[in-house]
Write a protein that holds these residues in place. Structure first.
Motif, PDB file in Angstrom:
ATOM      1  N   ASP A  84       0.815  -1.213   0.000  1.00 40.19           N
ATOM      2  CA  ASP A  84       0.000   0.000   0.000  1.00 40.19           C
ATOM      3  C   ASP A  84       0.848   1.261   0.000  1.00 40.19           C
ATOM      4  O   ASP A  84       0.324   2.373   0.009  1.00 40.19           O
ATOM      5  CB  ASP A  84      -0.938   0.010   1.204  1.00 40.19           C
ATOM      6  CG  ASP A  84      -0.221  -0.337   2.509  1.00 40.19           C
ATOM      7  OD1 ASP A  84       1.027  -0.242   2.551  1.00 40.19           O
ATOM      8  OD2 ASP A  84      -0.900  -0.714   3.477  1.00 40.19           O
ATOM      9  N   ASP A 109      -3.666   3.542  19.559  1.00 44.58           N
ATOM     10  CA  ASP A 109      -5.082   3.624  19.936  1.00 44.58           C
ATOM     11  C   ASP A 109      -5.507   5.055  20.249  1.00 44.58           C
ATOM     12  O   ASP A 109      -6.651   5.444  19.983  1.00 44.58           O
ATOM     13  CB  ASP A 109      -5.352   2.727  21.149  1.00 44.58           C
ATOM     14  CG  ASP A 109      -5.223   1.243  20.825  1.00 44.58           C
ATOM     15  OD1 ASP A 109      -5.286   0.881  19.630  1.00 44.58           O
ATOM     16  OD2 ASP A 109      -5.058   0.438  21.776  1.00 44.58           O
ATOM     17  N   LEU A 134      -0.927   3.592  12.325  1.00 43.55           N
ATOM     18  CA  LEU A 134      -2.293   3.500  11.803  1.00 43.55           C
ATOM     19  C   LEU A 134      -3.007   2.241  12.264  1.00 43.55           C
ATOM     20  O   LEU A 134      -4.167   2.288  12.663  1.00 43.55           O
ATOM     21  CB  LEU A 134      -2.274   3.556  10.278  1.00 43.55           C
ATOM     22  CG  LEU A 134      -1.736   4.858   9.665  1.00 43.55           C
ATOM     23  CD1 LEU A 134      -1.892   4.822   8.150  1.00 43.55           C
ATOM     24  CD2 LEU A 134      -2.445   6.076  10.240  1.00 43.55           C
ATOM     25  N   TRP A 135      -2.332   1.110  12.139  1.00 40.29           N
ATOM     26  CA  TRP A 135      -2.886  -0.141  12.637  1.00 40.29           C
ATOM     27  C   TRP A 135      -1.752  -1.133  12.847  1.00 40.29           C
ATOM     28  O   TRP A 135      -0.599  -0.854  12.544  1.00 40.29           O
ATOM     29  CB  TRP A 135      -3.951  -0.704  11.707  1.00 40.29           C
ATOM     30  CG  TRP A 135      -3.502  -1.094  10.322  1.00 40.29           C
ATOM     31  CD1 TRP A 135      -2.914  -2.269   9.947  1.00 40.29           C
ATOM     32  CD2 TRP A 135      -3.632  -0.323   9.123  1.00 40.29           C
ATOM     33  NE1 TRP A 135      -2.661  -2.274   8.601  1.00 40.29           N
ATOM     34  CE2 TRP A 135      -3.103  -1.096   8.056  1.00 40.29           C
ATOM     35  CE3 TRP A 135      -4.160   0.946   8.836  1.00 40.29           C
ATOM     36  CZ2 TRP A 135      -3.057  -0.642   6.745  1.00 40.29           C
ATOM     37  CZ3 TRP A 135      -4.115   1.396   7.530  1.00 40.29           C
ATOM     38  CH2 TRP A 135      -3.573   0.619   6.502  1.00 40.29           C
ATOM     39  N   ASP A 146       2.978   5.921   9.592  1.00 37.35           N
ATOM     40  CA  ASP A 146       2.624   6.929   8.599  1.00 37.35           C
ATOM     41  C   ASP A 146       3.239   8.277   8.963  1.00 37.35           C
ATOM     42  O   ASP A 146       2.958   8.803  10.040  1.00 37.35           O
ATOM     43  CB  ASP A 146       1.092   7.051   8.549  1.00 37.35           C
ATOM     44  CG  ASP A 146       0.613   8.227   7.719  1.00 37.35           C
ATOM     45  OD1 ASP A 146       1.271   8.544   6.714  1.00 37.35           O
ATOM     46  OD2 ASP A 146      -0.422   8.818   8.084  1.00 37.35           O
ATOM     47  N   ARG A 151      -3.387   9.229   6.936  1.00 39.06           N
ATOM     48  CA  ARG A 151      -4.532   9.090   7.847  1.00 39.06           C
ATOM     49  C   ARG A 151      -5.811   9.547   7.162  1.00 39.06           C
ATOM     50  O   ARG A 151      -5.879  10.624   6.580  1.00 39.06           O
ATOM     51  CB  ARG A 151      -4.296   9.914   9.113  1.00 39.06           C
ATOM     52  CG  ARG A 151      -3.217   9.326  10.020  1.00 39.06           C
ATOM     53  CD  ARG A 151      -3.148  10.052  11.345  1.00 39.06           C
ATOM     54  NE  ARG A 151      -2.841  11.466  11.194  1.00 39.06           N
ATOM     55  CZ  ARG A 151      -3.057  12.381  12.135  1.00 39.06           C
ATOM     56  NH1 ARG A 151      -3.603  12.024  13.281  1.00 39.06           N
ATOM     57  NH2 ARG A 151      -2.728  13.634  11.924  1.00 39.06           N
ATOM     58  N   GLY A 152      -6.841   8.689   7.223  1.00 42.59           N
ATOM     59  CA  GLY A 152      -8.113   8.986   6.581  1.00 42.59           C
ATOM     60  C   GLY A 152      -8.193   8.536   5.142  1.00 42.59           C
ATOM     61  O   GLY A 152      -9.283   8.532   4.553  1.00 42.59           O
ATOM     62  N   VAL A 154      -6.570   5.505   4.033  1.00 40.46           N
ATOM     63  CA  VAL A 154      -6.453   4.052   3.948  1.00 40.46           C
ATOM     64  C   VAL A 154      -6.990   3.423   5.225  1.00 40.46           C
ATOM     65  O   VAL A 154      -7.073   4.075   6.271  1.00 40.46           O
ATOM     66  CB  VAL A 154      -4.986   3.621   3.731  1.00 40.46           C
ATOM     67  CG1 VAL A 154      -4.475   4.070   2.389  1.00 40.46           C
ATOM     68  CG2 VAL A 154      -4.096   4.163   4.843  1.00 40.46           C
ATOM     69  N   ALA A 155      -7.366   2.161   5.113  1.00 37.10           N
ATOM     70  CA  ALA A 155      -7.868   1.407   6.259  1.00 37.10           C
ATOM     71  C   ALA A 155      -7.332  -0.013   6.172  1.00 37.10           C
ATOM     72  O   ALA A 155      -7.055  -0.509   5.078  1.00 37.10           O
ATOM     73  CB  ALA A 155      -9.402   1.401   6.273  1.00 37.10           C
ATOM     74  N   PRO A 156      -7.180  -0.678   7.317  1.00 40.45           N
ATOM     75  CA  PRO A 156      -6.626  -2.034   7.293  1.00 40.45           C
ATOM     76  C   PRO A 156      -7.497  -2.992   6.494  1.00 40.45           C
ATOM     77  O   PRO A 156      -8.730  -2.973   6.613  1.00 40.45           O
ATOM     78  CB  PRO A 156      -6.581  -2.424   8.780  1.00 40.45           C
ATOM     79  CG  PRO A 156      -7.514  -1.489   9.466  1.00 40.45           C
ATOM     80  CD  PRO A 156      -7.475  -0.233   8.683  1.00 40.45           C
ATOM     81  N   GLU A 158      -8.202  -2.988   3.393  1.00 45.09           N
ATOM     82  CA  GLU A 158      -8.773  -2.451   2.166  1.00 45.09           C
ATOM     83  C   GLU A 158      -7.722  -2.366   1.067  1.00 45.09           C
ATOM     84  O   GLU A 158      -6.553  -2.072   1.326  1.00 45.09           O
ATOM     85  CB  GLU A 158      -9.359  -1.054   2.403  1.00 45.09           C
ATOM     86  CG  GLU A 158     -10.616  -1.042   3.226  1.00 45.09           C
ATOM     87  CD  GLU A 158     -11.240   0.335   3.302  1.00 45.09           C
ATOM     88  OE1 GLU A 158     -10.671   1.281   2.684  1.00 45.09           O
ATOM     89  OE2 GLU A 158     -12.271   0.485   3.977  1.00 45.09           O
TER      90      GLU A 158
END
Length: 302
Positions: A84, A109, A134-135, A146, A151-152, A154-156, A158
């Motif tokens: 990614d 968190d 991020l995760w 990152d 931030r905002g 990408v998501a884990p 996906e």
């Protein structure tokens, strides 16, 4: 001591680093990092023995560290780029419940900013901040890190579109790789221009021999040259070339041109001369094959 003290430390640490590194233009030594104080008392920003700094006064990690390794040597932890375009930072050891891994997890968190101390020499670091976690990817024992670009976006789990991936890679290169590359190259050349030996760091750039947008354009000191602003511009525009034998050449049409002292002495005067400065370490000197690639383009342009 609570959230207010935590926020104070992170804010003041970043402000202090900005001043001490001339807005990120200069690296900082581990010794100089000891000068930082909070509320009048010394406060360590980086752990001398560990990669993750979690002060006892804070509930979460404050900084992470990547040790310097010379070209060709393997780092003790393999912090890498994922598909990614995002960077990964390895756990401390294999235990997910290790205190330092828990400290990183808390920072993740709570969305807290971290400082990344990236080693450019033994005991010398380029601080990158703010960076965020991020995760987590427990199966690989790592966190996704990152430099405040994704931030905002990408998501884990996906799939990341190619245009987003290119954006992340470009911004990460600008915010992380370029400052680290510059600091490493200027350190290797002792803050002097390879062509004219100018010593003022604020007037120097780290030039890529093969541009970083190309596959061979690695962000390593052997693909770099410390050049003053004038000689960097001349090198990038193929007015100036450097042979694999480290000899400077000026494009033939400029050798016939008559202009002011900069052209006469700053460019034409260097024609046929060897580089004035090269790194002391052979491992950090310009790679001959990369020089050959770039010199062929210079010759073709002339």
């Amino acid at each position: 001591m609570g959230a207010e003290f935590d926020a104070l430390v992170r804010r003041e640490a970043q402000r202090w680093l900005t001043l001490r590194t001339h807005d990120g233009q200069l690296p900082i030594s581990s010794g100089d990092l000891l000068d930082f104080r909070i509320e009048g008392r010394p406060f360590r920003l980086m752990d001398a023995q560990r990669g993750i700094r979690k002060p006892r006064e804070l509930s979460a990690a404050l900084s992470i560290r990547t040790v310097y390794t010379a070209d060709g040597r393997q780092r003790p932890y393999d912090d890498a780029v994922g598909p990614d375009g995002l960077l990964r930072y390895k756990w401390r050891g294999e235990d997910p419940d290790h205190a330092e891994n828990r400290a990183l997890r808390t920072a993740m968190d709570e969305g807290l900013p971290l400082i990344w101390f990236f080693g450019i020499a033994s005991g010398v670091y380029q601080p990158i901040y703010p960076v965020y976690l991020l995760w987590e990817e427990p199966q690989h024992r790592q966190f996704v890190i990152d430099p405040d670009v994704a931030r905002g976006l990408v998501a884990p789990g996906e799939r990341v579109g190619e245009h987003v991936r290119r954006y992340i890679l470009r911004e990460t290169r600008q915010r992380l790789h370029q400052p680290v590359f510059r600091a490493t190259v200027l350190r290797a050349y002792e803050k002097r221009c390879a062509v004219c030996a100018l010593r003022h760091a604020e007037l120097l750039d780290a030039a890529h021999i093969v541009p970083d947008r190309e596959e061979a354009g690695i962000a390593a000191v052997r693909n770099g040259l410390a050049l003053c602003k004038i000689h960097h511009a001349a090198y990038d525009s193929l007015v100036l070339g450097i042979s694999p034998d480290l000899v400077v050449e000026i494009r033939s049409d400029l050798l016939e041109e008559i202009d002011g002292p900069m052209l006469e002495h700053g460019l034409k005067g260097r024609h046929g001369q060897r580089l004035m400065v090269v790194p002391r370490s052979r491992a950090e000197r310009p790679d001959r094959e990369l020089l050959e690639q770039r010199f062929a383009r210079f010759r073709a342009a002339g």
